[in-house]
Scaffold this motif. Structure first.
Motif, mmCIF file in Angstrom:
data_model
loop_
_atom_site.group_PDB
_atom_site.id
_atom_site.type_symbol
_atom_site.label_atom_id
_atom_site.label_comp_id
_atom_site.label_asym_id
_atom_site.label_seq_id
_atom_site.Cartn_x
_atom_site.Cartn_y
_atom_site.Cartn_z
ATOM 1 N N ASP A 195 -44.098 -32.026 -29.705
ATOM 2 C CA ASP A 195 -44.712 -31.952 -28.385
ATOM 3 C C ASP A 195 -43.704 -32.409 -27.345
ATOM 4 N N LEU A 200 -43.297 -24.969 -24.894
ATOM 5 C CA LEU A 200 -43.789 -23.893 -25.758
ATOM 6 C C LEU A 200 -45.259 -24.155 -26.046
ATOM 7 N N SER A 201 -45.984 -23.081 -26.299
ATOM 8 C CA SER A 201 -47.393 -23.231 -26.660
ATOM 9 C C SER A 201 -47.504 -24.070 -27.929
ATOM 10 N N ARG A 202 -48.653 -24.781 -28.094
ATOM 11 C CA ARG A 202 -48.819 -25.595 -29.306
ATOM 12 C C ARG A 202 -49.067 -24.703 -30.529
ATOM 13 N N GLU A 203 -49.471 -23.481 -30.296
ATOM 14 C CA GLU A 203 -49.630 -22.531 -31.406
ATOM 15 C C GLU A 203 -48.242 -22.051 -31.807
ATOM 16 N N ARG A 204 -47.708 -22.582 -32.893
ATOM 17 C CA ARG A 204 -46.333 -22.222 -33.260
ATOM 18 C C ARG A 204 -46.313 -21.460 -34.576
ATOM 19 N N ILE A 214 -41.946 -17.677 -32.635
ATOM 20 C CA ILE A 214 -41.604 -18.405 -31.412
ATOM 21 C C ILE A 214 -40.092 -18.689 -31.337
ATOM 22 N N THR A 249 -38.119 -16.259 -29.145
ATOM 23 C CA THR A 249 -38.428 -16.083 -27.728
ATOM 24 C C THR A 249 -37.320 -16.638 -26.831
ATOM 25 N N GLU A 286 -37.734 -18.502 -24.271
ATOM 26 C CA GLU A 286 -38.047 -19.904 -23.950
ATOM 27 C C GLU A 286 -37.457 -20.833 -25.007
#
Ligand code: ADP
Ligand code: MG
Length: 249
Positions: free
Chosen positions: A203, A223-227, A231, A234, A236
Motif C-alpha cells: 500500500d 495502483l489499485s488495490r486489486e492487483r 498490473i 501498465t 503506472e
C-alpha cells in the motif's frame, strides 16, 4: 485507517568489534496503519533488518520509540519470516507449521487442525507429511509463512522472504502472499531489494537512504488495490518503479 504502529525518531548505533561505532539508523519516523502492507526498501546496510528486529522486539537497544495501538506480546502477536526459511529438517511440514503452537496449552488435535488449515492456506495440502528436504525453495518458504501465521499474529514481518527464489517462483509467491493477506487481514511489513516487488505488494513504500538509514521518501503506491500480474505491464507501474529506482541510487 487507524495507526497500528508508529516509529518515532528511531536511532540505532552499533558498537563494532574494533571498538568504534556504526550509526545504522538515524531519526527514522513513519507510521503503519492497521491491515496495511508496507514495503521497506533501501541500499544494503541501511538498517532494514535492524528495524524489523526492533519491531519484532528482538533488539531493544535503540533510542526513539515504537508506539503500538496495543502493545504486542512476543511469540503471539508478531510473526517473522526470514530470507532462508529455518525449518527443522527432521520434522514434517505439518510438524514444522505447528511448532509455535506447542507448549502453549493447545491439544495435539487442535495443533493439527490449525496446522492443516494453514498448510491449505499456503497451497501445500498434498505435502503435509513431506520433509523440508523434499520441497523446493518456494515450497519451503510457504511452510515458513504458514508457521509464522500459526499463532495468528497481528503483524507479519518479512525480511527479504523471496530474495533467494527464482523470478517465476517469486512472482507466484507474491500473488500467494496477497491472497493470504486478503484472507487473514494481517498488517505486513516486508523488506525487499526489488522495487517491482515493493510496488506490486505494498500500500505504501518506505524508502531509506544509504547508511545511516534515514527516511528518504514514503510513497502511497499509485495502483489499485486489486492487483494481478497484468498490473506489472501498465505505464503506472513502470513510472512508479522508475521513481523508486531513482531514489535507491
Ligand atoms: N551486530 C552488529 N554489530 C555491528 N554492526 C552491525 C550489526 N548488525 C548490523 N550492523 C551494521 O548496521 C548496518 C545496518 O545493518 P542491517 O540492518 O543488517 O542492514 P540491511 O538489512 O539494510 O542490509 C550495517 O552497516 C551493518 O554493518
Ligand atoms: Mg538485511
Amino acid at each position: 485507517m487507524t495507526t497500528f504502529l508508529a516509529a518515532n525518531g528511531i536511532t540505532k548505533v552499533y558498537d563494532t568489534a574494533q571498538g568504534g561505532t556504526v550509526t545504522a539508523l538515524d531519526d527514522v519516523s513513519f507510521e503503519i496503519a492497521d491491515r496495511e502492507i508496507i514495503a521497506l526498501i533501501g541500499p544494503s546496510g541501511c538498517g532494514k533488518s535492524t528495524l524489523l528486529r526492533m519491531i519484532a522486539g528482538l533488539d531493544t537497544a535503540f533510542t526513539g520509540e515504537l508506539s503500538w495501538d496495543v502493545p504486542p506480546k512476543r511469540g503471539q502477536d508478531i510473526g517473522f519470516v526470514f530470507q532462508e526459511p529455518a525449518l527443522l529438517p527432521w520434522r514434517s511440514v505439518l510438524r514444522n507449521v505447528g511448532l509455535g503452537l506447542e507448549g502453549k496449552g493447545n491439544s495435539k488435535s487442535e495443533i493439527k487442525r490449525r496446522s492443516l488449515e494453514l498448510i491449505e492456506l499456503v497451497g501445500l495440502s498434498d505435502f503435509a507429511e513431506s520433509y523440508p528436504s523434499e520441497l523446493s525453495g518456494g515450497m519451503r518458504q510457504r511452510v515458513a509463512i504458514a508457521r509464522a501465521l500459526a499463532y495468528d499474529p497481528r503483524i507479519l514481518l518479512m525480511d527479504e522472504p523471496f530474495g533467494a527464489l527464482d523470478a517465476i517462483t517469486r512472482d507466484s509467491l507474491q500473488d500467494e502472499l496477497l491472497k493470504i493477506w486478503e484472507r487473514t487481514s494481517k498488517t505486513i511489513v516486508i523488506v525487499t531489494h526489488s522495487v517491482e516487488e515493493a510496488a506490486y505488494l505494498a500500500d505504501r513504500v518506505v524508502v531509506l537512504s544509504a547508511r545511516p538509514g534515514r527516511i528518504r521518501a514514503v510513497h502511497t503506491v499509485p495502483l489499485s488495490r486489486e492487483r494481478d500480474s497484468s498490473i506489472r505491464e501498465t505505464p503506472e507501474f513502470a513510472r512508479f518503479t522508475g521513481v523508486l529506482r531513482g531514489e535507491l541510487e
